[in-house]
Motif scaffolding. Structure first.
Motif, PDB file in Angstrom:
ATOM      1  N   UNK A 149       0.837  -1.199   0.000  1.00  0.00           N
ATOM      2  CA  UNK A 149       0.000   0.000   0.000  1.00  0.00           C
ATOM      3  C   UNK A 149       0.877   1.256   0.000  1.00  0.00           C
ATOM      4  N   UNK A 150       0.843   1.987  -1.095  1.00  0.00           N
ATOM      5  CA  UNK A 150       1.631   3.214  -1.209  1.00  0.00           C
ATOM      6  C   UNK A 150       0.817   4.413  -0.745  1.00  0.00           C
ATOM      7  N   UNK A 158       8.236   3.312   1.340  1.00  0.00           N
ATOM      8  CA  UNK A 158       7.441   2.360   0.576  1.00  0.00           C
ATOM      9  C   UNK A 158       8.299   1.643  -0.454  1.00  0.00           C
ATOM     10  N   UNK A 159       9.165   2.377  -1.144  1.00  0.00           N
ATOM     11  CA  UNK A 159      10.061   1.755  -2.126  1.00  0.00           C
ATOM     12  C   UNK A 159      10.946   0.707  -1.466  1.00  0.00           C
ATOM     13  N   UNK A 160      11.428   1.011  -0.265  1.00  0.00           N
ATOM     14  CA  UNK A 160      12.294   0.059   0.430  1.00  0.00           C
ATOM     15  C   UNK A 160      11.537  -1.213   0.777  1.00  0.00           C
ATOM     16  N   UNK A 182      11.606 -19.064   3.765  1.00  0.00           N
ATOM     17  CA  UNK A 182      11.646 -17.597   3.745  1.00  0.00           C
ATOM     18  C   UNK A 182      10.235 -17.081   3.980  1.00  0.00           C
ATOM     19  N   UNK A 183      10.117 -16.113   4.864  1.00  0.00           N
ATOM     20  CA  UNK A 183       8.836 -15.453   5.092  1.00  0.00           C
ATOM     21  C   UNK A 183       8.991 -13.949   4.939  1.00  0.00           C
ATOM     22  N   UNK A 184       8.014 -13.343   4.298  1.00  0.00           N
ATOM     23  CA  UNK A 184       7.864 -11.894   4.258  1.00  0.00           C
ATOM     24  C   UNK A 184       6.800 -11.549   5.286  1.00  0.00           C
ATOM     25  N   UNK A 185       7.197 -10.869   6.344  1.00  0.00           N
ATOM     26  CA  UNK A 185       6.259 -10.515   7.403  1.00  0.00           C
ATOM     27  C   UNK A 185       5.907  -9.034   7.261  1.00  0.00           C
ATOM     28  N   UNK A 186       4.627  -8.756   7.078  1.00  0.00           N
ATOM     29  CA  UNK A 186       4.161  -7.393   6.826  1.00  0.00           C
ATOM     30  C   UNK A 186       3.195  -6.961   7.915  1.00  0.00           C
ATOM     31  N   UNK A 187       3.690  -6.317   8.968  1.00  0.00           N
ATOM     32  CA  UNK A 187       2.789  -5.855  10.018  1.00  0.00           C
ATOM     33  C   UNK A 187       2.083  -4.565   9.618  1.00  0.00           C
ATOM     34  N   UNK A 258      -7.983  -2.568   1.040  1.00  0.00           N
ATOM     35  CA  UNK A 258      -6.870  -2.183   0.160  1.00  0.00           C
ATOM     36  C   UNK A 258      -6.561  -3.290  -0.835  1.00  0.00           C
ATOM     37  N   UNK A 259      -6.506  -4.529  -0.349  1.00  0.00           N
ATOM     38  CA  UNK A 259      -6.165  -5.639  -1.232  1.00  0.00           C
ATOM     39  C   UNK A 259      -7.228  -5.840  -2.305  1.00  0.00           C
ATOM     40  N   UNK A 260      -8.482  -5.656  -1.938  1.00  0.00           N
ATOM     41  CA  UNK A 260      -9.544  -5.796  -2.922  1.00  0.00           C
ATOM     42  C   UNK A 260      -9.426  -4.723  -4.005  1.00  0.00           C
ATOM     43  N   UNK A 261      -9.085  -3.498  -3.617  1.00  0.00           N
ATOM     44  CA  UNK A 261      -8.906  -2.417  -4.591  1.00  0.00           C
ATOM     45  C   UNK A 261      -7.701  -2.684  -5.486  1.00  0.00           C
ATOM     46  N   UNK A 262      -6.592  -3.150  -4.888  1.00  0.00           N
ATOM     47  CA  UNK A 262      -5.391  -3.445  -5.680  1.00  0.00           C
ATOM     48  C   UNK A 262      -5.680  -4.550  -6.683  1.00  0.00           C
TER      49      UNK A 262
END
Length: 305
Positions: A149-150, A158-160, A182-187, A258-262
């Motif tokens: 989400x930008x 956000x770019x990072x 490998x996990x991407x954890x996005x809090x 947000x995910x539904x819009x994306x």
């Protein structure tokens, strides 16, 4: 250890920025499972407070290492000193806001250098040992919902986080043959002091294009963080995710809209037209190669055509 289950007793976990906030929440969740902790820190007072918490709660004292994640020599020394690591949690980061169109080179170099470069430095330093000990393991790259989400006030941040997401999505294929997940954890919003990053800007990156920090404004913004999730809950959800060997760990349910819009925007942007057979075959091979990589095969360029 890939697909680890719940047997974490005696496994070693290295957590960057592990003495406050989400890093400490993860450390607490890991300690409850009997893991041997190595926590990096920058601030001595925070390190002392964390050490006191583990003692007061009857846990074994973690090992602490003072480390700036942008310091490659420091990473090399830590890798040589710490011994076998089974879980690497790349958590350290800075949360800095400002309009991207006004950003300076120092703004880019500082934020990207910590949030993306710090993870790159960790991987270069720690992956050889994690692969060599042959016991498998797990890498957790802590990003943010900003990886999806930008917004207008956090362009470099956000770019990072987008970069960490892309790196993690590829890295999981490379490490699967070694039994390393490998996990991407996005809090999402978490009760931490991350809002204060702009007050800790290093002198070497003083030439910001953003307006001077207004401490009162920043502290008012920081009040929003008090509404955030308890870092321990984030830590427990992270532990559950790696125990299940999930690539994507989303700790907050807050972003469904947000995910539904994306998703809708992406699907609407795809041209509705036939795909030439040759191109369709190349994409089929790419998808097959990715599935094979996720299952533990090593993929070369020749597998893509």
């Amino acid at each position: 250890m890939n697909g680890h289950g719940s047997n974490w007793q005696g496994k070693t976990a290295l957590i960057t920025g592990g003495v406050t906030g989400i890093g400490l929440g993860i450390a607490r969740a890991f300690a409850a499972q009997g893991m041997d902790l190595v926590l990096t820190y920058r601030n001595q007072a925070h390190r002392d407070e964390a050490a006191a918490w583990f003692v007061a709660n009857g846990y074994a004292a973690p090992r602490f290492a003072r480390l700036d994640v942008t310091d490659r020599a420091g990473w090399a020394a830590l890798a040589a000193e710490v011994g076998p690591v089974h879980v690497l949690v790349n958590n350290a980061g800075v949360s800095v806001f400002g309009p991207t169109d006004e950003a300076s080179h120092d703004d880019y170099d500082w934020i990207m250098g910590v949030n993306f470069g710090g993870i790159a430095n960790a991987l270069v330093a720690m992956l050889p040992g994690m692969k060599a000990h042959g016991q498998g393991g797990h890498v957790v790259n802590v990003a943010s919902m900003a990886a999806f989400c930008a917004g207008p006030q956090a362009g470099i941040y956000t770019a990072s986080k987008f970069a960490v997401r892309g790196l993690s999505e590829s890295l999981r294929y490379n490490l699967a043959p070694y039994g390393i997940g490998v996990s991407l954890m996005c809090p999402g919003l978490t009760r931490t002091n991350a809002w204060g990053s702009a007050l800790k800007r290093p002198e070497g990156f003083a030439g910001s294009g953003f307006a001077p920090v207004d401490r009162a404004e920043l502290e008012a913004f920081g009040q929003a963080f008090e509404l955030g999730m308890d870092p321990l809950e984030v830590g427990e959800k992270t532990l559950r995710g790696i125990s299940e060997n999930r690539f994507l760990i989303l700790t907050h349910p807050d972003h469904r809209e947000d995910f539904e819009e994306i998703h809708a925007e992406l699907m609407a942007a795809l041209p509705d037209e036939p795909i030439p057979p040759g191109r369709a075959e190349i994409e089929r091979l790419r998808r097959e190669a990715n599935r094979a990589a996720a299952a533990g095969s090593r993929i070369g360029i020749s597998d893509l055509t």
